[in-house]
Design an enzyme around this catalytic site. Structure first.
Site, short mmCIF file in Angstrom:
data_model
loop_
_atom_site.label_atom_id
_atom_site.label_comp_id
_atom_site.label_asym_id
_atom_site.label_seq_id
_atom_site.Cartn_x
_atom_site.Cartn_y
_atom_site.Cartn_z
CB THR C 24 -0.93 0.00 1.23
OG1 THR C 24 -0.15 -0.28 2.37
CG2 THR C 24 -2.01 -1.03 1.09
N GLY C 25 1.27 1.69 -1.20
CA GLY C 25 2.15 2.86 -1.39
C GLY C 25 1.72 3.98 -0.49
CB THR C 26 -0.14 4.23 1.77
OG1 THR C 26 -0.50 2.91 1.56
CG2 THR C 26 -0.99 4.78 2.85
CB THR C 27 -1.58 9.57 1.10
OG1 THR C 27 -0.73 9.69 -0.03
CG2 THR C 27 -1.53 10.83 1.92
N GLY C 156 3.10 8.92 0.22
CA GLY C 156 2.52 10.22 -0.13
C GLY C 156 2.79 11.29 0.91
#
Lengths: 224, 255, 224
Positions: C24-27, C156
């Site tokens: 989950t690369g995610t912010t 992010g």
């Protein structure tokens, strides 16, 4: 099969901790930054903590390991209650020795706790100032500085140290060192805390800022 | 004790035909034989008082403790077999530690008491082990939950109390505690009352010499369990000696 | 790009991506306001450059009013959240009352610290409890635990430090807090390739949890 990798790099890190004895106790100081690589990620992090009424520990290096050490020591102290509540609690020196054994044990498993721990205490009318490094090496001194402080602050602390140093002199000296570190250590921010360890117990100040000077910039102008 | 000789009283694993477990009742009996301990819960904390028999003149003052701590936020006091009580408090400390290691929070008293009750109860289930011959009072104080006091008995049952007494003179001690206005009293005032009760129930003519042991956990001690300071104990003892009228109530106790 | 020549076809790129771990690369972010917290996250889950889920729910409850915001390996963080949920369930049953956020955060810390060598998990634990009110904890890689008035995390978040430093205020109203969170996540989605999709956010206070979504086409576009 690949060999097991244990010695990882630290993730969230704290920079220097400084400490100096004065005539009635010890002054300890550190900034409040938890770096994440070069990112100044946590800017309000306290790196010194009171573990008994007489002992304070402060640490540089990996914050998760520092927190684990704090927990271990607190747990050790609670374990010593039961029916012995009114007995003398562990002395600062005993706490330093305990930490050194834990850290030596970890380095022997090639999985060190990534810290330099400073132990400051005042018990039975005596100051104690000691440290334990990443390998479990322990030592005592009148002045101690970890991290970048070992290079930039320690010489200044040693030069300024004297037997009958007063509290105000000690605080001034420590503030000078913190300022130098702010100028020269890229993992330091201008937000510091100073702890006082003495007969009266342990107090840790609120975070404060130091005045800095940049007039030398004018001289630099036009030069490479 | 109609169990003697019937064969139903040799292990706690067998009920008598009336549904009783004599071994557990005998264990409770060893609490009744012990010198008395009381605990009271007042407006701002809990105080324990123990009538500690001096079993030898060579004993160091203050030794042979019967109040102990669990972590620093819970106090305990025991009556019955002291060694058994110590084991229970050791267990309580280990529960407190494991709870704190997992959650970073101090174990709530009701959780601790549940776990200890279950530990004590477990010792009433097997033929190979003897039930605990002691009862333990646990007390705590914090801003949120106020003062709390629990008693764990040898059978493993536990209840919360405003005041409780265990040991030889529990009946007369309870009578004395009931006379107090517990919800109005503060710990400082209660110290004197606790001392008075211990001195009242102590029968000088029959019993050995005693030492009054007192601890508290209250607002004044910062929610930490501590022995009551020596000067306060001395003051309370003086008050108790001046105000104790009769020491003979004890004689009606074990009828 | 040169690297493309190494592959026989577009299909090969996708196949190679599929063999990458799912992350989950995610912010993710959590912000305290007067009386509660707002939590927010994007919804993109990637394996390399491939979006394996475009509507992921990264706001994972571990108790009625306590959420974990997950970033790092999807497998690791899902598993940790499940274990923490299990422990909290047992602990709250034993206590007869809901668990505290502190408790939940320390369980996360425990697992993330002890198994740091085997995990890729960076978690924000946030929620509301009767003891401490609204609270937010960061548990970054390595397993430190840091209590914060607001926390940001995931790839992010690196684009958000400046925005958050400049715009965060203590004791915001609920509405101010919601727009602070949704703006921030929107900004990160715009610049971070590993964040995207929709914005999921939730408001947690003494009354309970209120969940919302902003669809991808409604996310405000900040650049032209």
């Amino acid at each position: 099969m690949d060999p097991t990798k244990k010695t990882l790099q630290p993730y969230v890190t704290g920079s220097s901790v400084l400490a100096i004895k004065y005539n009635e106790g010890i002054i300890v100081a550190a900034d409040t930054l938890g770096s994440y690589g070069s990112l100044a990620r946590f800017t309000d992090l306290q790196r010194m903590s009171k573990v008994t009424n007489h002992t304070l520990i402060g640490g540089s290096g990996d914050i998760s390991d520092l927190q684990q050490i704090q927990k271990t020591v607190e747990s050790l102290i609670l374990e010593n209650t039961g029916f012995k509540k009114d007995e003398e609690p562990l002395t600062p020196k005993e706490i330093q020795q305990y930490i050194s054994r834990v850290m030596y044990n970890r380095r022997s498993r090639f999985d060190p706790l990534w810290n330099h721990i400073i132990v400051a205490g005042y018990q039975n009318n005596e100051s104690f100032l000691g440290a334990v490094d990443i390998f479990g090496t322990f030592y005592e001194d009148n002045t101690i500085a970890s991290g970048f402080g070992a290079y930039f602050a320690q010489p200044l602390l040693r030069k300024g140290y004297k037997e009958d140093l007063t509290k105000d002199e000690a605080i001034d000296l420590i503030k000078t060192c913190l300022k130098v570190l702010f100028y020269r250590d890229a993992r330091t921010i201008n937000k510091f805390q100073i702890a006082e360890v003495s007969e009266g117990g342990i107090t840790i100040s609120d975070p404060f800022e130091l005045e800095t000077h940049w007039e030398i910039a004018d001289w630099q102008e036009g030069h490479l | 004790m109609s169990g003697i000789g019937t064969g139903y009283d040799v292990t706690p694993t067998t009920y008598s035909p009336e549904g009783r477990i004599f071994q557990v009742e005998y264990a409770a009996r060893s609490v009744e034989n012990s010198s008395t301990a009381i605990g009271i819960r007042v407006s701002d904390g809990v105080i324990f008082g123990v009538e500690k028999k001096i079993i030898s003149k060579m004993l160091v003052k203050g030794s042979n403790r019967r109040v102990g701590s669990v972590g620093d936020h819970i106090g305990a006091s025991i009556a019955g077999l002291t060694a058994d009580g110590r084991r229970i408090i050791k267990q309580a400390n280990s529960e407190a530690k494991s709870y704190k290691d997992l959650t970073s929070e101090a174990i709530p008293l009701n959780v601790l008491v549940d776990r200890i009750s279950s530990f004590v109860q477990m010792h009433t289930l097997y033929a190979s082990i003897r039930p605990f011959g002691c009862a333990v009072m646990f007390g705590s104080y914090n801003e949120k939950d106020g003062a709390q006091l629990f008693l764990v008995e040898p059978s493993g049952v536990s209840f919360g109390y405003y005041g409780c007494a265990i040991g030889k003179a529990k009946q007369s001690a309870k009578t004395e505690i009931e006379k107090l206005n517990l919800s109005e009293l503060t710990c400082r005032e209660a110290i004197k009352q606790v001392a008075k009760i211990i001195y009242t129930i102590h029968d000088e003519s029959k019993d050995k010499e005693m030492e009054l042991e007192m601890s508290w956990i209250c607002k004044e001690s910062g929610g930490k369990h501590e022995l009551v300071p020596d000067d306060l104990i001395a003051e309370a003892e003086q008050f108790a000696k001046d105000n104790t009228v009769s020491t003979n109530i004890l004689n009606f106790d074990n009828i | 790009m040169e690297t493309v020549e190494l592959y026989n076809s577009q299909e090969q790129i996708v196949l190679d991506d599929l063999s990458e771990p799912v992350k989950t690369g995610t912010t993710i972010m959590a912000v305290q306001y007067k009386g509660g917290i707002v939590i927010g996250a994007d919804s993109r889950t990637t394996s390399g450059a491939l979006i394996v889920n475009r509507v992921t729910d990264k706001l994972t409850p571990v108790a009625d009013k306590i959420f974990s915001l997950r970033s790092g390996s999807a497998a690791d963080t899902q598993e940790i959240a499940a274990i923490v949920r299990y422990y909290l369930n047992i602990l709250s049953t034993e206590q007869g009352k809901p668990p505290t956020v502190k408790m939940a955060a320390n369980l996360f810390r425990q697992f993330c610290y002890v198994y740091k060598n085997y995990l890729l998990a960076s978690i924000i634990c946030a929620g509301y409890d009767e003891t401490d009110g609204p609270s937010i904890y960061s548990i970054p890689l390595g397993g430190a635990i840091i209590k914060q008035p607001y926390a940001i995390g995931g790839s992010g978040s690196t684009y958000l430090y400046g925005y958050c430093d400049a715009n965060f205020k203590e004791d915001m109203t609920k509405e101010e807090c919601v727009s602070f969170v949704t703006n921030a996540v929107g900004l990160a989605i715009a610049r971070d390739g590993s964040s995207g999709g929709i914005i999921r956010y939730a408001i947690i206070d003494s009354d309970g949890v209120e969940r919302h979504t902003i669809y991808g086409d409604q996310v405000k576009n900040y650049f032209k």
